[in-house]
Design a protein around this motif. Sequence first.
Motif, short mmCIF file in Angstrom:
data_model
loop_
_atom_site.label_atom_id
_atom_site.label_comp_id
_atom_site.label_asym_id
_atom_site.label_seq_id
_atom_site.Cartn_x
_atom_site.Cartn_y
_atom_site.Cartn_z
N LEU A 21 -11.18 20.62 -2.81
CA LEU A 21 -11.30 20.21 -4.20
C LEU A 21 -11.44 18.69 -4.26
CD1 LEU A 21 -8.66 22.33 -6.16
CD2 LEU A 21 -11.10 22.16 -6.69
N VAL A 22 -12.43 18.23 -5.01
CA VAL A 22 -12.65 16.80 -5.18
C VAL A 22 -12.79 16.51 -6.67
CG1 VAL A 22 -14.25 14.90 -4.77
CG2 VAL A 22 -13.72 16.48 -2.93
N SER A 23 -12.13 15.44 -7.10
CA SER A 23 -12.23 15.03 -8.50
C SER A 23 -12.04 13.52 -8.58
CB SER A 23 -11.20 15.76 -9.36
OG SER A 23 -11.39 15.45 -10.72
N ASP A 24 -12.20 13.02 -9.79
CA ASP A 24 -12.12 11.58 -9.99
C ASP A 24 -11.35 11.30 -11.27
OD1 ASP A 24 -13.85 9.18 -11.58
OD2 ASP A 24 -13.15 8.72 -9.57
N VAL A 25 -10.43 10.33 -11.21
CA VAL A 25 -9.66 9.95 -12.40
C VAL A 25 -10.53 9.01 -13.24
CG1 VAL A 25 -7.55 8.91 -13.28
CG2 VAL A 25 -7.51 10.15 -11.10
N GLU A 26 -10.83 9.44 -14.45
CA GLU A 26 -11.73 8.67 -15.30
C GLU A 26 -11.08 7.37 -15.76
OE1 GLU A 26 -14.43 9.31 -19.37
OE2 GLU A 26 -12.81 10.71 -18.86
N LYS A 27 -11.76 6.25 -15.45
CA LYS A 27 -11.33 4.93 -15.91
C LYS A 27 -9.82 4.74 -15.71
CE LYS A 27 -15.00 4.82 -19.38
NZ LYS A 27 -15.32 4.74 -20.82
N ASN A 39 0.15 12.42 -1.93
CA ASN A 39 -0.43 12.39 -0.58
C ASN A 39 -1.95 12.45 -0.52
OD1 ASN A 39 2.20 12.51 0.73
ND2 ASN A 39 2.29 14.64 0.05
N ASP A 40 -2.61 13.01 -1.53
CA ASP A 40 -4.04 13.30 -1.40
C ASP A 40 -4.91 12.56 -2.39
OD1 ASP A 40 -3.42 14.98 0.64
OD2 ASP A 40 -3.63 16.84 -0.48
N ILE A 41 -4.49 11.37 -2.80
CA ILE A 41 -5.32 10.55 -3.68
C ILE A 41 -5.66 9.26 -2.94
CG2 ILE A 41 -5.23 9.04 -5.69
CD1 ILE A 41 -4.27 11.16 -7.36
N TYR A 42 -6.95 8.93 -2.94
CA TYR A 42 -7.42 7.68 -2.35
C TYR A 42 -8.01 6.85 -3.48
CZ TYR A 42 -9.69 4.41 0.82
OH TYR A 42 -10.09 3.29 1.49
N MET A 43 -7.26 5.82 -3.90
CA MET A 43 -7.59 5.05 -5.10
C MET A 43 -7.67 6.00 -6.30
SD MET A 43 -7.38 1.99 -4.28
CE MET A 43 -7.94 1.29 -5.82
N ASP A 44 -8.84 6.18 -6.91
CA ASP A 44 -8.92 7.07 -8.06
C ASP A 44 -9.59 8.40 -7.72
OD1 ASP A 44 -11.39 6.03 -7.61
OD2 ASP A 44 -11.88 5.65 -9.72
N VAL A 60 0.86 -1.19 0.00
CA VAL A 60 0.00 0.00 0.00
C VAL A 60 0.90 1.23 0.00
CG1 VAL A 60 -1.77 1.27 1.23
CG2 VAL A 60 -1.82 -1.24 1.23
N ILE A 61 0.79 2.04 -1.02
CA ILE A 61 1.67 3.21 -1.15
C ILE A 61 0.89 4.51 -1.03
CG2 ILE A 61 3.38 1.98 -2.53
CD1 ILE A 61 2.18 3.21 -5.01
N GLN A 62 -0.42 4.43 -0.83
CA GLN A 62 -1.22 5.63 -0.61
C GLN A 62 -1.54 5.78 0.87
OE1 GLN A 62 -4.64 5.14 -3.20
NE2 GLN A 62 -3.69 6.36 -4.80
N GLN A 63 -1.82 6.98 1.28
CA GLN A 63 -2.20 7.21 2.66
C GLN A 63 -3.64 6.75 2.89
OE1 GLN A 63 -1.17 10.86 4.53
NE2 GLN A 63 0.71 11.14 3.35
N ASP A 64 -3.94 6.48 4.15
CA ASP A 64 -5.27 6.00 4.48
C ASP A 64 -6.29 7.13 4.37
OD1 ASP A 64 -3.69 6.74 7.01
OD2 ASP A 64 -5.77 6.87 7.68
N LEU A 65 -7.55 6.75 4.30
CA LEU A 65 -8.62 7.72 4.10
C LEU A 65 -8.71 8.72 5.24
CD1 LEU A 65 -11.03 8.68 2.45
CD2 LEU A 65 -12.44 6.97 3.62
N ARG A 66 -8.47 8.24 6.49
CA ARG A 66 -8.53 9.15 7.64
C ARG A 66 -7.55 10.32 7.48
NH1 ARG A 66 -9.05 8.74 13.56
NH2 ARG A 66 -9.61 6.55 13.37
N SER A 67 -6.31 10.02 7.09
CA SER A 67 -5.31 11.08 6.97
C SER A 67 -5.67 12.07 5.87
CB SER A 67 -3.93 10.45 6.67
OG SER A 67 -3.54 9.59 7.72
#
Length: 734
Positions: A76-82, A152-157, A57-64
């Motif tokens: 700011l919230v966005s989503d990586v398409e596909k 630091n600020d991406i949780y999955m996509d 796991v190389i991303q930070q957890d959702l809590r952080s």
Amino acid sequence: MRKIVDDGTPGIKRCFLPHHPVVKEESTTTKLRVVFDASCRASKGISVNEALLVGPVIQQDLRSIVLRCRMRQIMLVSDVEKMFRQIRINPADAPLQSILWRFREEDEVETYELKTVTYGTKPAPFLATRTLKQLAIDEAERYPLAANVIKNDIYMDDVITGADDVETATRLRLQLDAMLESGGFRLRKWASNCVAVLKDIPKNNLALPETNGISWEQDSAVKALGLTWLPKSDTLRFSFVILELAPDQTLTKRKVLSIIASFFDPLGLLGATITKAKIFMQRLWSAKNTNGHALEWDSPLTEALEADWRIYHQQLALLNELRIPRCVIASAAASVQIHCFSDASERAYGGCVYARSMDANQLVTVKLLTAKFKVAPLKTQSLPRLELCGARLVAELWEKVTEAIGPNYEVHFWTDSTCVLRWIQASPGTWVTYIANRVSKIQPITEEHTWHHVPGLSNPADLISRGVTPEVLIDNSLWWEGPDWLKQEKDQWPQGQENLSEGVLEGRRIAAAVVAVNENGFMHEYIARFSSYTRLLRVTAYCLRLKARAMPKENRCFITTAELREAEFAIIRRVQQDTFFEDLKRLRKGEAVSRHSLLRWFNPKIAENGILRIGGRLEHSQEPADAKHPMVLPAKHVLTELILLHYHQNLMHAGLQLLLATVNQLIPPFVEDGEGPTASRWEKWREHFDAYLAWKGVEDHEEKFKSLMLFGGQDVRKIISEVQPNDDHLLGNR
């Protein structure tokens, strides 16, 4: 994917992945997704996932990630398409991602290979996130703001980030778009609480206006589960699916635990009421049915448990009405402090963290940042110890918060336990092990900060340690905004501490003076006074004569052989009584010795004179009674060593085999745990023999001792006579 035409090329290992559709009506973009089952076993009994590694796991957890966003003014919230479909895999691995597919019902089913990272394979999340991280590393110089967000600020996509002003937030959005586009990714579903940041984004690239918010789900397989952000009001809300319970519906442990497990609260904002549910869960695991057995998964709850759960369950729907401010920091804050509270009860312990900020107009804002709790163990612990566990929990919680938001804050810790304050202030070595271990965890984390005492009535952690109903939690200002005095100046905060309670004495390491007491019985001490077995028998015989007082006067000056024999029996009886008490007790009742007894292999019996002897098949032999049924003695007793030393000297320092053969005909020392006293005693007797040879002027002690071991004590006279034949008479004295 690409179509495969079978050209008969040998050596290609191909694996076909099953697939099925998943419909998600609440999705704002892709309502129908195809899921591939790479865990399905192939014809050889092995699946693709079993042959693959997950990756770290190389991303930070959702809590952080969410904690950082709560400290920023603009989100700011966005989503990586596909995202998975934008990353190609090694062409050599593509045959392992083969599928059967047709685009229309009238088409023939054909073979295709998936050329990109496939959702459903074990390493897919790692491959995707690692690709994004590598993109951030490669483009860090051109897009420094975006590179830091990708790391630091991406949780999955999902991109979940922010800034403190419009200019920085806009620049950050532009860099994110440009950097991800350079890697072949596209950001969509942009949302922000500041409209100015989104003014240049096409409408088709914005979050749909009719949506209720942008949902952050921990597990996409669980529907309507997670924390929801409302950009317009910049608030957070929960979207639990709470089904009503019919009055006649049977409640089981499985049903209740499934409801409790569905609560997803990554920040612990509902900790004060979820504590109550977890305490109820503990009651379920401890509950017994009418037969005294633990409740089965599908057994109905008892009336008391069902009534308590229904009262609590009726209020759960109120949690969806909560609106929690997303940002906990005042606009243009001049100073920010962090306050950590801890508390404990007999049922649970926990802590909560508050952010206290002051703007340029000296207006103070206090908001709940995060919280955490644990249910107390079933094994009863004293309340001061549970309070200490709460202090450690809040210290560890702050350590996690520090990793998310950084350490550059003025931090204060609060507890209503004076015992805990005294324990933390002293060195861990002052206290007993349980307390010392926890204090040693707390001190390194909080050594640069201050611990204070807070009155119990104004401690917000009291709510999370006891648990409250949703109805009480919704409008509880103590929980959401902390105590009232926290909004005042520092000189208005609680000062001083209450009197020291008795709990401090409980934890103090007490030094004790230990005095060794000899617990050996009278016979052990009596026998230990003698260095000669003969003298022991003679003194004992005189004692028995005085006890009897029936001996004729003419025989008072001499001890008879019968008296010596009776003295020996008396000593052995007492030693056996002290050592084999339980065995003798069972034998006198006509029972066999215990299967754990050391005598169980020897068929022991009690002779007419009360001596414990070895039984066996020699009952009808022509051997003497002592040889057929030897007496039993403990191997490590002082009497056994004295007897062995006596025969060793009488046999002229006999070898080990001769000594044991002689003694075993009379009194075989009983071997405890497979080890008798002869080995250690033999070393002492060898020293005894070496000293004697040195005194006699004999050289080459080692060879002489080996000869003694082989031929026994009778060879001693021959060895000595070779050197000084006229001194043989001294050997008897030795």
